[in-house]
Scaffold this active site. Sequence first.
Site, PDB file in Angstrom:
ATOM      1  N   HIS A 102       0.789  -1.313   0.101  1.00  0.00           N
ATOM      2  CA  HIS A 102       0.402  -0.316  -0.524  1.00  0.00           C
ATOM      3  C   HIS A 102       0.759   1.289   0.125  1.00  0.00           C
ATOM      4  O   HIS A 102       0.301   2.294  -0.817  1.00  0.00           O
ATOM      5  CB  HIS A 102      -1.248   0.517   1.545  1.00  0.00           C
ATOM      6  CG  HIS A 102      -1.946   1.266   1.426  1.00  0.00           C
ATOM      7  ND1 HIS A 102      -2.742   1.015   0.794  1.00  0.00           N
ATOM      8  CD2 HIS A 102      -1.178   2.322   1.499  1.00  0.00           C
ATOM      9  CE1 HIS A 102      -3.332   2.355   1.462  1.00  0.00           C
ATOM     10  NE2 HIS A 102      -2.897   3.253   1.908  1.00  0.00           N
ATOM     11  N   GLU A 103       1.797   1.055   0.833  1.00  0.00           N
ATOM     12  CA  GLU A 103       2.479   2.447   1.153  1.00  0.00           C
ATOM     13  C   GLU A 103       3.316   2.573  -0.287  1.00  0.00           C
ATOM     14  O   GLU A 103       4.006   3.954  -0.578  1.00  0.00           O
ATOM     15  CB  GLU A 103       3.597   2.505   2.292  1.00  0.00           C
ATOM     16  CG  GLU A 103       2.227   2.809   3.482  1.00  0.00           C
ATOM     17  CD  GLU A 103       1.816   3.903   3.309  1.00  0.00           C
ATOM     18  OE1 GLU A 103       1.555   4.660   3.140  1.00  0.00           O
ATOM     19  OE2 GLU A 103       0.180   3.022   4.492  1.00  0.00           O
ATOM     20  N   HIS A 160       1.633   4.823  -2.994  1.00  0.00           N
ATOM     21  CA  HIS A 160       2.295   5.688  -2.348  1.00  0.00           C
ATOM     22  C   HIS A 160       2.875   6.082  -3.124  1.00  0.00           C
ATOM     23  O   HIS A 160       3.731   7.840  -3.879  1.00  0.00           O
ATOM     24  CB  HIS A 160       2.000   6.369  -1.251  1.00  0.00           C
ATOM     25  CG  HIS A 160       0.520   6.455  -0.534  1.00  0.00           C
ATOM     26  ND1 HIS A 160      -0.600   6.648  -1.096  1.00  0.00           N
ATOM     27  CD2 HIS A 160      -0.179   5.612   0.773  1.00  0.00           C
ATOM     28  CE1 HIS A 160      -2.166   6.724  -0.602  1.00  0.00           C
ATOM     29  NE2 HIS A 160      -1.925   5.250   0.576  1.00  0.00           N
ATOM     30  N   GLU A 168      -4.495   7.745  -3.435  1.00  0.00           N
ATOM     31  CA  GLU A 168      -4.986   6.390  -2.596  1.00  0.00           C
ATOM     32  C   GLU A 168      -5.667   5.232  -3.625  1.00  0.00           C
ATOM     33  O   GLU A 168      -5.205   4.651  -3.558  1.00  0.00           O
ATOM     34  CB  GLU A 168      -6.969   6.555  -2.159  1.00  0.00           C
ATOM     35  CG  GLU A 168      -6.826   5.380  -1.233  1.00  0.00           C
ATOM     36  CD  GLU A 168      -6.166   5.424   0.030  1.00  0.00           C
ATOM     37  OE1 GLU A 168      -4.871   6.363   0.390  1.00  0.00           O
ATOM     38  OE2 GLU A 168      -6.046   4.354   0.831  1.00  0.00           O
TER      39      GLU A 168
HETATM   40 ZN    ZN Z   1      -2.844   5.293   1.933  1.00  0.00          ZN
END
Ligand code: ZN
Length: 500
Positions: free
Chosen positions: A263-264, A267, A293
Amino acid sequence: MNENLHELKTRLAEISDLRAASSLAHWDQATYMPAGGVEARGRQISTLNRLAHEKFIEPRVGKLLESLRELEQSTPFEDDTTSLIRVTRREWEKAVRVPAAFEAKMSDHFAQIYQAWTIARPKNDFASVAPLLEKTLDLSRELASFFPHQHIADPLIDFSDEAMTVGVLRPLFTELKNQLVPLVEAIAKKPETDQSCLRRKYLKGEQIAFANTLATHIGYDWNRGRNDMTHHPFMTKFSLGDVRITNRAQENDISDALFGTLHETGHALYEQGINPAFESTPLANGTSSGVHESQSRLWENLVGRSRGFWEIFFPQIQAAFPEQLKIVSLDEYYRAINKVERSLVRTDADEVTYNLHVMIRFELEVQMLKGALSIKDLPDAWRAMYREYLGIEPHDDSCGVLQDVHWFAGTIGGAFQGYTLGNILSAQFYNCALQSNPQIASDLSRGEYSSLLGWLRENIYQHGAKFTAPELIERVTGGPLSIAPYMEYLNGKYSALYGL
Ligand code: ZN
């Protein structure tokens, strides 16, 4: 170069330096700082933020922007310089509307309510924070009132998802809810998925080491990044050459480290892909919380929770953790990482139920701001919406209305819609990538991620904050925001998984 443009860029670079120093101070606080530093660090961060804000709202910045109007109007919309002037002007016009004294009052209040919330949450004591939350609601409405608006929530939404409004989001979310609720109900009737293979004992250091190899495979540039342990993982950036991720691990659950890291990393791939020429300007950021996101979700879920991804990496994770996984099949593992469950806590939710948690909060925010829901009735309204959306309700407020930090550290309004916008957009962009370059799908099946990353860089990442989310969606997909690709993805994947 135009002298005024040069002066503007110099000023923006100084402001960007102050903000980077503030982010660095925050990163340190969240990773390595000893507990004794907390008070001074809070003051240091707020000083840096205040200096950055004061520098930005100086009348000279407005004069420079005014002098550049002609240059802006004589060059094409997508030109880098035109975009820099346009985006900076928009940010400046917003920033000068909020009186400095109000900013200070708001940030003092947020510090106070956050402190109270950290005590109230474990004690399940909503009553002790309710008066402070009343004040947050008043301040949120006052903040919104500084801006022209149709709906009082619109200016607050606009801060993180520019150009999105209640008028756009509400019908979209209602439609999404109407399609998700029956899907969740159908899955709930099926036998429960066994997740025990993820819940065995995994050494933390080994989890992180494996998660880091996944980040490497999907394209994270370690020359311009690093990964450190924290309590609540986040991505942060001090320059386009230093885009960091943070991560956590639980010894009895490997999924946090794996999917938190993906997830990170998503980003971070976005930020690492921004045009280097934008360094130190307002363009050197992701364009909105929803688009940001969308990239964390795309890499975490559409790629990282796909069967194809684990066809490549399951033999590797099995080799890394033979004791825990040697008798587990790929199929069992794939089911375990995609288990759907009606739960009370947003941050633990799976792909299918997640948006229901978000939409509950969005709807409550809108009603509070409108004056249709009072703070004292909020816990009851929360429970009623959980019954309606998820068919379950919390037995206490600590896993109900007190669970998320957002309303207890910032405004009511604008805090949640970005998560669901991100999910919707992740599928819309991913679909578009697969359709416009057939090579991507066959590369993915071989564990080759560079063509997908290349497409995302070319179409989304390099532009940074040049275009607003609606402008970007239109440019990339040729149409407006749409839930169709997202629902098609969820229906296809979960029908197969649960035999619907
Ligand atoms: Zn996030």
